[in-house]
Design a protein around this motif. Sequence first.
Motif, PDB file in Angstrom:
ATOM      1  N   GLN B 183      57.975  41.081 -70.252  1.00  0.00           N
ATOM      2  CA  GLN B 183      58.665  41.797 -69.176  1.00  0.00           C
ATOM      3  C   GLN B 183      59.590  42.869 -69.756  1.00  0.00           C
ATOM      4  OE1 GLN B 183      56.934  41.162 -66.954  1.00  0.00           O
ATOM      5  NE2 GLN B 183      57.054  39.150 -65.969  1.00  0.00           N
ATOM      6  N   ALA B 184      60.193  42.584 -70.899  1.00  0.00           N
ATOM      7  CA  ALA B 184      61.052  43.607 -71.514  1.00  0.00           C
ATOM      8  C   ALA B 184      60.216  44.824 -71.880  1.00  0.00           C
ATOM      9  CB  ALA B 184      61.749  43.048 -72.751  1.00  0.00           C
ATOM     10  N   ARG B 186      57.894  45.922 -70.233  1.00  0.00           N
ATOM     11  CA  ARG B 186      57.668  46.669 -68.997  1.00  0.00           C
ATOM     12  C   ARG B 186      58.980  47.193 -68.427  1.00  0.00           C
ATOM     13  NH1 ARG B 186      54.007  44.328 -64.488  1.00  0.00           N
ATOM     14  NH2 ARG B 186      54.818  42.232 -64.804  1.00  0.00           N
ATOM     15  N   GLY B 187      60.021  47.160 -69.229  1.00  0.00           N
ATOM     16  CA  GLY B 187      61.272  47.767 -68.798  1.00  0.00           C
ATOM     17  C   GLY B 187      62.279  46.807 -68.205  1.00  0.00           C
ATOM     18  N   ALA B 188      61.999  45.486 -68.206  1.00  0.00           N
ATOM     19  CA  ALA B 188      62.986  44.543 -67.685  1.00  0.00           C
ATOM     20  C   ALA B 188      64.213  44.551 -68.587  1.00  0.00           C
ATOM     21  CB  ALA B 188      62.394  43.142 -67.629  1.00  0.00           C
ATOM     22  N   ASP B 189      65.368  44.295 -67.988  1.00  0.00           N
ATOM     23  CA  ASP B 189      66.624  44.358 -68.728  1.00  0.00           C
ATOM     24  C   ASP B 189      67.405  43.088 -68.405  1.00  0.00           C
ATOM     25  OD1 ASP B 189      68.995  44.885 -69.844  1.00  0.00           O
ATOM     26  OD2 ASP B 189      69.376  46.751 -68.760  1.00  0.00           O
TER      27      ASP B 189
END
Lengths: 283, 267
Positions: B183-184, B186-189
Motif C-alpha cells: 500500500q505504501a 501505492r502512495g499510502a501514508d
Amino acid sequence: MSIIAENLTYIYMPGTPFERAALRDINLKIDEGEFVGIIGHTGSGKSTLIQHFNGLLKPTEGRVVINGMDTTGKELKELRRLVGIVFQYPEHQLFEETVYKDIAFGLRKQDLTEEEAREEILKAVEVVGLNEDILEKSPFELSGGQKRRVAIAGVLVMKPSILILDEPTAGLDPRGRDEIFGFITRIHKEMGITVILVSHSMEDIARLVDRVIVMNEGTIEMDGRIEEVFADIGRLESIGLSAPQVAYLMKRLKTICPGINEKVYTVSAARDELLKHLKGKGA
Amino acid sequence: MINTSITIGQYIPGDSIIHRADPRTKILLSIAFMVVIFLVNSFWTFTAMALFVLLTVIISGVPVKYTLRGLKPIMFIIIFTAVINIFTTGGTPISQTVPFKYITWEGIILALRLAIRLALIIISGSLLTFTTTPILLTDGIEKLLSPFRKIGLPAHELAMMMSIALRFIPTLLEETDKIMKAQAARGADFDTGNLIQRAKSFVPVLVPLFVSAFRRADELATAMEARCYRGGTGRTRLRSLEFTDADVRIAVVTFIFFTGLLLLEYL
Ligand SMILES: Nc1ncnc2c1ncn2[C@@H]1O[C@H](COP(=O)(O)OP(=O)(O)O)[C@@H](O)[C@H]1O
Ligand SMILES: [Mg+2]
C-alpha cells in the motif's frame, strides 16, 4: 529516469540473532527505457533489491539514486509515484468495496478532479485487458487472474516512469501469463517506460527482456545482454540456475548438424534458425 | 518497516541446558519465579533475583541485548504504572515544595519495585519462549493441564488453539509488513496526520490482513481434516515428553535458590 545503486548493502534485523545480509555491495545502473530482467534463486535478494528502488527499504550501506533523487531524501512521495512496484501476489492487497475504488487508491494523493481520475482509471483497466463493467464489482468476487490484473491496474494508474514487477505471473495458467506479459511488453514499447521484471522463468526472461541481471546470495553474479548471459551455461549452472531449455536442445542439435547457430534462446528464434538451416540444405 | 521489537513468542534455536530441559520444568519454574518475585521485597533479594535472571539468560546463550529488547513494547506500561504509584502512595513527601510534596519516598520505592518486577517477569517469560519451540511449549501446557480434564477443562483444545496462535504470529507479522509495503508503494501514508487519519490509513492494511487470515484458517482446517484430525481423544504422540537429569539439575538449583531467598527474606 535512471536507477543507480552504489555499494548497496542491506541487512535485515541487524543486532538480533536473525541478522541477515540480504544484499552485499551491489553496484548497478539502469537507464531510461530499458527492459531489464532479474533472475536468481529464492532468497537471492531480488525482492529486497527492488524495494530499494522506491525507498521502501533504505540501504544499510551505500546509496540508491533514482533520477537524481537519493532514496533517503525528502522526496519520498514523488519517488513512490515515479516508481511503481507490483509485488508478488499483488491481489492480496485489494481491499476496497469496488474495483473502481481500489484502482483509485493510488490517485487519492494526487490533485485530480473526479473526471480526470475516472479517465485514468478507464485507461488503466483497458491496458490490463479488463472489461469496463468489472469496475463496479467487488474485487473479492473476481477470478484470480482478474484480481491480479486489477491490482496491476492500481499501480499503472499512477503513471509510473519506472515499472517494477516481482514475479507477476506466479501461480497463473499459461494463458493468464501470456496475457500479462503481453500488456507489459506493450506498455514498455508504447509508453517507453523503464520496466524491471523479476522472474524465475528463464524462458520468459529470454523472450521478453533485453538485459538480464543474475543474482546469487545477495550479490550480482552476472549482468549483461541475454545472449551474453545465457551463453555461459556453466556459470549459470554453478549457481543452481539454468539456461532456457531450448538452448540445451540447440546445443545437442549442433553436434548433429554443426552448421546451425546454437546461440538462440527462445522457441520462435530456434524455429526460425532450424527452418533456415533445413531450407538451406534442401536447396 | 514493521516493529521488530515484538520478540516474545519468538524461538531462538540453541543447545543450552535450558533449551534441552523439559517444557514442563520450564513452565513450572517460570510460575514459581513469578510467585517468588512478588514475595520478596528487600533490595538484596531483588538484586539476587535480577542476577539469577541474568545468569539464566547467559547460560541459555540468547544475547542479553536481545532479551532486553522485549521490554520495549511494554516500557509504556511500566512507566505508566510507576508514575501512578509515585503520585498516589501515601507517606513521607520527599520535599515540601509544590511538585515534590505529592511525591512520597514510599511511592518511589513501590514504583521501583513494581517496575523491576514487571521487567524481570517479562524477561523470564520471553526467555521461556526463546528457548522452547512453540510445539514443545504447548505440549507442556497440555500435559500440565491434563489432570484438570476430569473437571471438564478442554486441555487439548486449549493447547491446540495456543499452538496455532503462536505458529501464526510471525506469519501475520510478515503478512502485515508485506501489505503495508504494497500500500505504501501505492502512495499510502501511515506516519502523518492526526490520530483519526492515521487509524483510517490502516483500513487498507487491515482488510487484506483479515481476508488472508480467514483464508489461512480455512486452509489449515482443511489440511487438518485431511489428516483425520478430530480433537484430542485417543491421540498419541510421536515424541512424548520425558524428564531428564538436565531437568533435575535445573529444578534442584532453582528450588534451593528460591527457598534460600525466601528464608532470608522472612527469617
Ligand atoms: N522481512 C524480512 N525479514 C528478514 N529477512 C528477510 C525479510 N525478507 C527477506 N529476508 C531474507 O533476505 C534474503 C533475501 O530475500 P528476498 O529479497 O526475498 O529474496 P528473493 O526475492 O530473491 O527470493 C532471504 O534470505 C530472506 O530470508
Ligand atoms: Mg521474492
